[in-house]
Design an enzyme around this catalytic site. Sequence first.
Site, PDB file in Angstrom:
ATOM      1  N   HIS A 140       0.837  -1.205   0.000  1.00 46.96           N
ATOM      2  CA  HIS A 140       0.000   0.000   0.000  1.00 46.96           C
ATOM      3  C   HIS A 140       0.870   1.253   0.000  1.00 46.96           C
ATOM      4  O   HIS A 140       0.562   2.245  -0.656  1.00 46.96           O
ATOM      5  CB  HIS A 140      -0.905   0.016   1.239  1.00 46.96           C
ATOM      6  CG  HIS A 140      -1.990  -1.010   1.193  1.00 46.96           C
ATOM      7  ND1 HIS A 140      -3.325  -0.683   1.162  1.00 46.96           N
ATOM      8  CD2 HIS A 140      -1.945  -2.361   1.169  1.00 46.96           C
ATOM      9  CE1 HIS A 140      -4.047  -1.792   1.137  1.00 46.96           C
ATOM     10  NE2 HIS A 140      -3.228  -2.822   1.137  1.00 46.96           N
ATOM     11  N   ASP A 149      -6.148   5.477   3.377  1.00 44.23           N
ATOM     12  CA  ASP A 149      -6.041   4.165   2.751  1.00 44.23           C
ATOM     13  C   ASP A 149      -7.388   3.448   2.747  1.00 44.23           C
ATOM     14  O   ASP A 149      -8.263   3.731   3.568  1.00 44.23           O
ATOM     15  CB  ASP A 149      -5.008   3.326   3.516  1.00 44.23           C
ATOM     16  CG  ASP A 149      -4.790   1.970   2.880  1.00 44.23           C
ATOM     17  OD1 ASP A 149      -4.079   1.914   1.853  1.00 44.23           O
ATOM     18  OD2 ASP A 149      -5.343   0.968   3.381  1.00 44.23           O
TER      19      ASP A 149
END
Length: 482
Positions: free
Chosen positions: A16, A117
């Site tokens: 990520h 996120d």
Amino acid sequence: MKKAQVVIIPHPGLSHLVSTLEFAKLLINRDNRLRITVLVMKFPNNTEPDANIESLPISDSLHLINLPEVSLPPNIDRRSAVVHALLEAQKPNIKQAVSNLTAEEDQHGPLAAFIVDMFGTTMVDIAKEYSVPALVFFTSGVAFLGLMFHLHTLFERDNGDLTRFLQQNELAIPGFNNLVPSYSLPSFVLDKEWESFFINYASGLKKPNGFIVNSFEELESHAVHSFFSHPDLAGLPTIYPVGPLLNPYLKTDKVVGSEDIIKWLDDQPSSSVVFLCFGSMGSFDEEQVKEIAHAIENSGVRFVWSLRKLSPKGFRHPPSNYSLSELELLLPEGFLDRTAETGKVVGWIPQAQILAHQAIGGFVSHCGWNSILESIYFGVPIAAWPLYAEQQTNAFELVCDLKMAVEVALDYRVDFYGERNYLLTADKIERGIKSVLDKNGEVRKKVKEISEKSKKTLLEEGGSSYNYVGNLIDFIMNQVRD
């Protein structure tokens, strides 16, 4: 000149973090009115330096704040529970950091947006406290985002019970061209044990004002258009497909032996080597490793195999590298000697660096989304062998919807504890390896075509991702009064 501040809160996981940091760089390179602050958190006891963070061009426009380490409740088993606990524990530190930024409005402009996120939607609440919009940075594809919305809609419609839906063998899902087999759904949807995680996650996706997706319209045109045309997806928050966000040429000099591998590849014919690599968490038990070894040897192809040791705790801990003596005991007797000229068995290795090499002709992959984007960028076809999370869905989309990969096994699955659903035999693996190296195959042609588009879409005016980034910046700047 009108200015604006944007706060980005990435997930601490490497897959990520890489794409989120690339996105931060993209924003400041595109518009000098923006000041980006990235709030970096680490998993407890993680003292490793990160080459991705160290490579950031820190400037007045891009500011990095390492949040203080926090302690978490003991005996948390699951990675998802660890992430949730970490986010909750960091909330006071994040609020403090944001308060400090708002005190700098005269110098850098007002706070205009939060970008969080896809697993950090709990942070949307903080954005609301500051009366600014929150956007989710989604590190999977557009089709998978559509699937998440669709499943949550069904969950609400059927009073929290997906049984009727999951009993079907094939499912009509917005964003996919073809009916999706139930075995291609993500692990956390099929496993009852994960139901509360899925509900919290999917309901969290309804909170933000928009989605920044690490994909691009030229790759997922049907899925992108479905967000504007399909009745089940129309009216949801705006999507901005701004990919592919990669750091393909990041040099890591800390990997022992990687220079030797590159030198060996330099001596191999173009597109002749198959690369087997299963991501930062991918590994297999001894029985499955032997089947892979037999497949490689029987195929007779040149290869680089990133082989890692399964953690005794499954996916709660990342795999580690084998020593040479361990490899000799693990692999079929004499395998390393017999294949010494045709291939290399290695531990962890910089994946993008290998995929970029002209000798690589095929990639046996777990189909993590970053890996898919890297292989497309470098024009290397994939042989799809998904393991966990949403990889089965990605693999189905790639093989069946986009016709950009060959199949090793789309229904293979490894659970949270590292247990596989069946043993994949050498003959099937060998078939996938040979198929992905087909020099004249339709899959290779399609991958080469999309590869060219992937290199232009973000950087050239007229590219779809270039335009979506412009639309996103307009949205952010419109939050700021003149």
